[in-house]
Structure formats: C-alpha cells, structure tokens
Design an enzyme around this catalytic site. Structure first.
Site, mmCIF file in Angstrom:
data_model
loop_
_atom_site.group_PDB
_atom_site.id
_atom_site.type_symbol
_atom_site.label_atom_id
_atom_site.label_comp_id
_atom_site.label_asym_id
_atom_site.label_seq_id
_atom_site.Cartn_x
_atom_site.Cartn_y
_atom_site.Cartn_z
ATOM 1 N N SER A 24 0.843 -1.196 0.000
ATOM 2 C CA SER A 24 0.000 0.000 0.000
ATOM 3 C C SER A 24 0.876 1.243 0.000
ATOM 4 C CB SER A 24 -0.928 0.029 1.223
ATOM 5 O OG SER A 24 -0.182 0.185 2.416
ATOM 6 N N ILE A 35 3.147 4.446 -0.468
ATOM 7 C CA ILE A 35 4.346 4.759 -1.239
ATOM 8 C C ILE A 35 5.049 3.490 -1.699
ATOM 9 C CG2 ILE A 35 6.674 5.753 -1.014
ATOM 10 C CD1 ILE A 35 5.350 7.928 0.741
ATOM 11 N N TYR A 92 7.800 8.296 16.164
ATOM 12 C CA TYR A 92 7.875 8.110 14.703
ATOM 13 C C TYR A 92 8.956 9.008 14.111
ATOM 14 C CZ TYR A 92 6.069 7.747 9.923
ATOM 15 O OH TYR A 92 5.917 7.513 8.588
ATOM 16 N N LYS A 143 11.702 6.468 12.746
ATOM 17 C CA LYS A 143 11.178 5.862 11.537
ATOM 18 C C LYS A 143 12.043 6.203 10.356
ATOM 19 C CE LYS A 143 8.981 4.152 8.285
ATOM 20 N NZ LYS A 143 9.679 3.214 7.585
ATOM 21 N N THR A 186 -1.605 8.693 2.277
ATOM 22 C CA THR A 186 -1.460 7.244 2.281
ATOM 23 C C THR A 186 -2.346 6.636 3.367
ATOM 24 O OG1 THR A 186 0.340 7.240 3.898
ATOM 25 C CG2 THR A 186 0.949 7.507 1.569
#
Length: 321
Positions: free
Chosen positions: A50, A52, A201, A205, A237
C-alpha cells in the site's frame, strides 16, 4: 521539542511537503531520468502492499524490473501484487510475508533470500506509528522494532548479496519529522517519560533520525553500494489516514498523491542521475537537502552515532537464529 522548531518545521512543510510543493519542484525534474529499462535488475521493497511502497513497486514493474514485495499481511499483499501485475503486464512480481517488527523473522528471511536470490536494490519503506507504547512478542517497543531494528537487520544481512550486484543501491524512506529530532541513544525504546507516538515516529522511523544516521554510516563503511535516504513529503497514504487522522482531516486537500510521494524513491532506485551523487545523502524531490534545521540543535556527536550502530548490532545479535 521547542515551539520554535515545530513552527519552523511546519512552515517549511506547508511550503515544501505539500502537493503544491511537489508541483513546484517537479518543474525542474528531468523526465528522461526515469526513462530506463530495468529488465534483469532485482528490487526488494518493504511495506509494498500500500501507499508509497505499492506505488514504488508499480513504477519499477512498469519498467521491467523484478519486484520482491516484503509485506506483513498475505491477503493485502497478494491483492496488491495482482493489481501491479495487471497494470504493468510484468509477471516478475513476488510476495514475501515477513513481519518487520519481528527480529527473528527478518533474520531468517534475509538469510534465506540472500542464499537463493540476487538483489540489486533494497528499498527500506516499511514502518509503523503506534500511538500507545506497545511491545512485540520479543519484548521490543514496536515502533523501534519495525522502523529501526528490522531495517537494520534486513540491510545488514543483505549487504553481501548487494555487493555482488552491479550498481547496488539501498534507499531508505524517511520523513521530514526527523528534522525536529535529536538522536537519543539512551532511550531508543521510549521507556522514559511520557510516550508520544508522533515523537517516536519522528525519532526512529523511515522517516527518522536514526535511519538517516545509519544511512550516513553505512555509506562511509561500504564502498561500492550507493546509500541514500529521502523524505516523500506529506502524502495521502493509508498509514497517514490511520495513524494521524487529525492531521489528515485538516490537510487532505493539500496532501501529495502516493505517486508524488514515491517519485524520489523511484528516482533514487533506478536513475543514473541519482547514482552520480555521493553516497549517504538525504533527498527531497530529487535534490540532496540538509538533515538539520537551522538552530534546531538536532546534531549528534560521532560518538553517539557510533554507539547507536553498536547498540543495534547488540540487539540484532540477540535475535540471530
């Protein structure tokens, strides 16, 4: 994070990370950069079912590349594969079911893959943003396990296979959120203070300070492989919709499409132009950009960065089969 850093970052984001920011940057792109035939080249993309990751997989399949989709959910992965094959007419699309938050699974998959397959490009795209502190079955904080430790193990184990390939590359999808974050080696799993999923995050990330630092270190340690990290901008997204619903609701009309978010990932993975840049840089809209905001005090020392890599090696070896 200081109010100053947040304000400066958001103003920068509103100008550069939105759909209009992409459209302004795209006026300076060289379309021929992506006019390539990828037949005979093998690409691994994590989180490819899903967002990117899926858009990146489709663009590579469209150009004839062999695509290895590393995904956690078999049903969603197979559905995405079928869609990619249908649109690209490329049958060389393969699904591998791996939970990137499980260090043991990542180890076993990477070892088996490298023994039986060739690999030219690794695209570290998978990630999560859990807003409550949650431990994996292995006792590791889930954001850190997925976004940093899993990526570290996968990349490290696949390095020998990459070194055998022609023009090998490692691309890591990161985030502008890391611009407000300083590396904190003493609290990689967010055990101290109040847990903040958004801060976690930004800190760890693909979209993160730790991975940007790892990209720079790997580039200095592994000559012959081209390493890069990138920021896709603010893209619409499923991950953003799920993990940041308030942000999505306020910004949805200004967010980039998934294809816009994937553009620089694809460019870094396939174009000759990208490989002309020095290894280890951080990119946004096909341009190398700074990894720190002015006066943000987000720089870490070489000793801290060395300790990050040493700590990850210790973590990784703990779960080695």
């Amino acid at each position: 994070m200081s109010i100053y850093r947040n304000v400066v970052w958001f103003m920068k984001g509103f100008q550069e990370y939105t759909k209009s920011g992409y459209e302004a940057a795209a006026k300076h792109f060289t379309p021929a950069d992506l006019d390539v035939n990828l037949s005979g080249r093998s690409f691994m993309i994590t989180g490819a079912n899903s967002g990117i990751g899926k858009s990146t997989a489709l663009e590579i399949a469209n150009r004839g590349g062999t695509v290895h989709m590393v995904c956690r959910n078999k049903g969603r992965a197979e559905a995405a594969k079928d869609e990619i094959v249908e649109h690209s007419k490329n049958q060389n699309v393969h699904v591998h079911i791996v939970d990137m938050s499980s260090a043991r699974q990542v180890w076993e998959f990477a070892q088996n893959f490298s023994q039986n397959n060739s690999l030219h490009v690794l695209i570290n795209n998978a990630g999560c943003m859990v807003n409550q502190r949650e431990l994996t079955e292995e006792g590791v904080e889930k954001n850190f396990a997925t976004n940093t430790l899993g990526t570290y193990i996968l990349t490290t184990v696949l390095l020998p296979a990459l070194k055998k390939a022609e023009d090998p590359r490692v691309v890591t999808v990161s985030s502008g959120g890391m611009l407000t974050q300083k590396l904190n080696v003493d609290d990689l799993q967010f055990e101290k203070g109040t847990f903040d999923g958004t801060m976690a995050y930004a800190q760890n990330k693909v979209k993160e300070r730790q991975q940007v630092i790892l990209t720079e270190r790997w580039a200095s340690q592994h000559e012959g492989i081209h390493f890069s990290s990138m920021h896709p901008g603010w893209a619409d997204t499923p991950a953003v919709q799920l993990s940041m619903p308030d942000f999505h609701a306020k910004m949805k009309n200004k967010l980039r499409t998934e294809a816009m978010g994937a553009d620089t990932t694809v460019w870094l993975a396939v174009s000759a132009a990208a490989a002309k840049h020095p290894s280890g840089l951080f990119f946004q809209d096909r341009k190398a950009v700074a990894t720190h905001l002015p006066l943000a005090f987000s720089r870490s020392s070489p000793q801290e960065e060395e300790r990050l890599q040493a700590t990850l090696e210790q973590f990784a070896n703990k779960f080695k089969p």
